[in-house]
Motif scaffolding. Structure first.
Motif, PDB file in Angstrom:
ATOM      1  N   HIS A   7     -34.879  16.420  34.587  1.00 57.49           N
ATOM      2  CA  HIS A   7     -34.437  15.197  35.244  1.00 57.49           C
ATOM      3  C   HIS A   7     -34.821  15.152  36.729  1.00 57.49           C
ATOM      4  O   HIS A   7     -34.390  16.019  37.509  1.00 57.49           O
TER       5      HIS A   7
ATOM      6  N   ASP B 221     -38.633  11.368  31.566  1.00 59.90           N
ATOM      7  CA  ASP B 221     -37.502  12.026  32.238  1.00 59.90           C
ATOM      8  C   ASP B 221     -36.452  12.404  31.183  1.00 59.90           C
ATOM      9  O   ASP B 221     -36.141  11.606  30.286  1.00 59.90           O
TER      10      ASP B 221
ATOM     11  N   MET C 210     -33.393  12.431  31.193  1.00 66.28           N
ATOM     12  CA  MET C 210     -32.171  11.625  31.144  1.00 66.28           C
ATOM     13  C   MET C 210     -32.481  10.148  30.829  1.00 66.28           C
ATOM     14  O   MET C 210     -31.623   9.292  31.004  1.00 66.28           O
TER      15      MET C 210
END
Ligand code: PLP
Length: 408
Positions: free
Chosen positions: A154, A131, A133
């Motif tokens: 994300h 991901d 983030m």
């Protein structure tokens, strides 16, 4: 060119110091608790990861002291050689049982856990889908791994599917999907049902970093997978001891064969000294308390909802809306770095500490003040914090001079 020229030319942090708004390294002269002594002043702590308040629990402190008395202050070597104590193994057994997996390894830090797990289970032919983030320790772990890493947008399941389609066409490599369970700056829960269902479809493995979810989510505080009822579907759960478990260290749980493999292949684990006795004993005692007192998790979730509502009611405060109401991480959007530093400083002057967050932890125009809560915060402390935040925001209303960019 002199190697150190870049150090002499590094002015970013000094600029903030000269403006009197430097936001880091404030000194505490008390323990980590709901109220601390910071810069010599009583301060309400709204920026700690001490989710259940166990750093101040007398039982946890006593366990650490007892371990030092029996085993001394350190292990003087790697788990692999002279550094495995009976209490390391007992904690591994307890963590595996708690998280309902076959086996566990305990590491010296959460950061080292991610470096160890990801670099060990992935090799040259494999793919890591991460991901965008995810926490810095996952990013650095993917850099350490020889596998090919691709970030997916994300929490974007369409993007993840697109990448899985591509990577699964290469039959030589396996695929690891790795995600934070709760994203530490945003307080958002990952889309675990979406991830697990895609993983099943494309034959990928799933690893969840539950640093901010253990003791926070799920009826028993077992984290993201318990919250979604997907404990059997997640292959590897990583946890840190530096948050809910009131210590320092980390662990991973999973199938015995996978944990056995990591134990014998993770270089950051093998070539580093083991977690010291006091930290092991404190984490184990904190785990016992979490299991015996699940009402602490309920109280934390209640506080999260109360503070989110309270902050939303302050007109000038912009609360990030994507967080889940149960999660005790509530970011206040501030935009520019100047406004973020300035607001954090004024709040601190008034006796409230929050975490100012800047790039690369967040995108450059999305700085924020991360507020976080502890199950032992009293209602009086929470109301006092809300009234200070309201006062500071009303004093600052209309001040646009603080909207400047400053790199930090
Ligand atoms: C999501 C996440 N993973 C890993 C870590 C690293 O853990 P530790 O600080 O215990 O080394 C952190 C800590 O900030 C974190 O937030």
């Amino acid at each position: 060119m002199d190697l150190f020229q870049k150090c002499r030319e590094f002015t970013r942090a000094r600029q903030a110091m000269e403006l009197g708004i430097y936001p880091f390294f404030h000194m505490l002269t008390s323990g980590q608790d709901t109220e601390v002594m910071m810069n010599g002043q009583r301060t309400l702590m709204l920026g700690s990861n001490n989710y259940l308040g166990l750093t101040a629990d007398p039982r946890v402190k006593a366990a650490a002291v007892k371990a030092v008395e029996k085993y001394g202050s350190g292990c003087s070597g790697s788990r692999f050689l002279n550094g495995t104590l009976d209490i390391h193994v007992e904690l591994e057994v307890a963590m595996a049982r708690f998280l309902q997996k076959e086996d566990c390894i305990v590491f010296s830090t959460g950061f080292q856990s991610n470096l160890s797990i990801i670099s060990a289970v992935t090799s040259r032919c494999d793919y890591i889908l991460s991901d965008s983030m995810n926490h810095a320790s996952i990013v650095d772990a993917t850099r350490l791994s020889f596998a090919r890493t691709i970030k997916y947008r994300h929490s974007d399941m369409d993007d993840l599917r697109r990448l899985l389609e591509r990577c699964s066409a290469d039959e030589k490599g396996g695929i690891l999907i790795v995600t934070d369970g709760v994203f530490s700056m945003e307080g958002e829960i990952c889309n675990l049902p979406g991830i697990v269902s895609l993983a099943r479809e494309y034959g990928a493995r799933v690893m969840v970093d539950d640093a901010h979810s253990i003791g926070v989510l799920g009826e028993h505080g077992r984290g993201t997978a318990e919250y979604f009822g997907l404990e059997a579907e997640v292959d590897l759960i990583m946890n840190t001891f530096s948050k809910t478990l009131a210590s320092l260290g980390g662990c991973v749980v999973g199938d015995e064969s996978v944990i056995h493999y990591i134990r014998h292949n993770a270089r950051p684990f093998i070539f580093s000294a083991s977690i010291p006795p006091a930290q092991v004993a404190a984490a184990h005692e904190a785990l016992r308390i979490l299991e015996a007192e699940p009402q602490r998790v309920r109280r934390l979730n209640e506080i999260a909802a109360y503070m989110k509502k309270g902050l939303q009611q302050i007109e000038a405060v912009k609360v990030r809306e994507s967080g889940n109401d149960l999660v005790p991480i509530i970011p206040i959007l501030t935009g520019s770095a100047g406004r973020t530093m300035y607001t954090a400083k004024v709040l601190l002057d008034h006796g409230v500490y929050v975490n100012p967050v800047f790039p690369p932890a967040v995108p450059s125009d999305s700085c924020l003040l991360r507020t976080s809560y502890t199950a032992t915060h009293t209602n009086a402390q929470l109301d006092e914090a809300l009234s200070i935040i309201e006062k500071v925001y009303s004093e600052m209303a209309g001040n646009t001079e603080i909207d400047f960019d400053i790199e930090i």
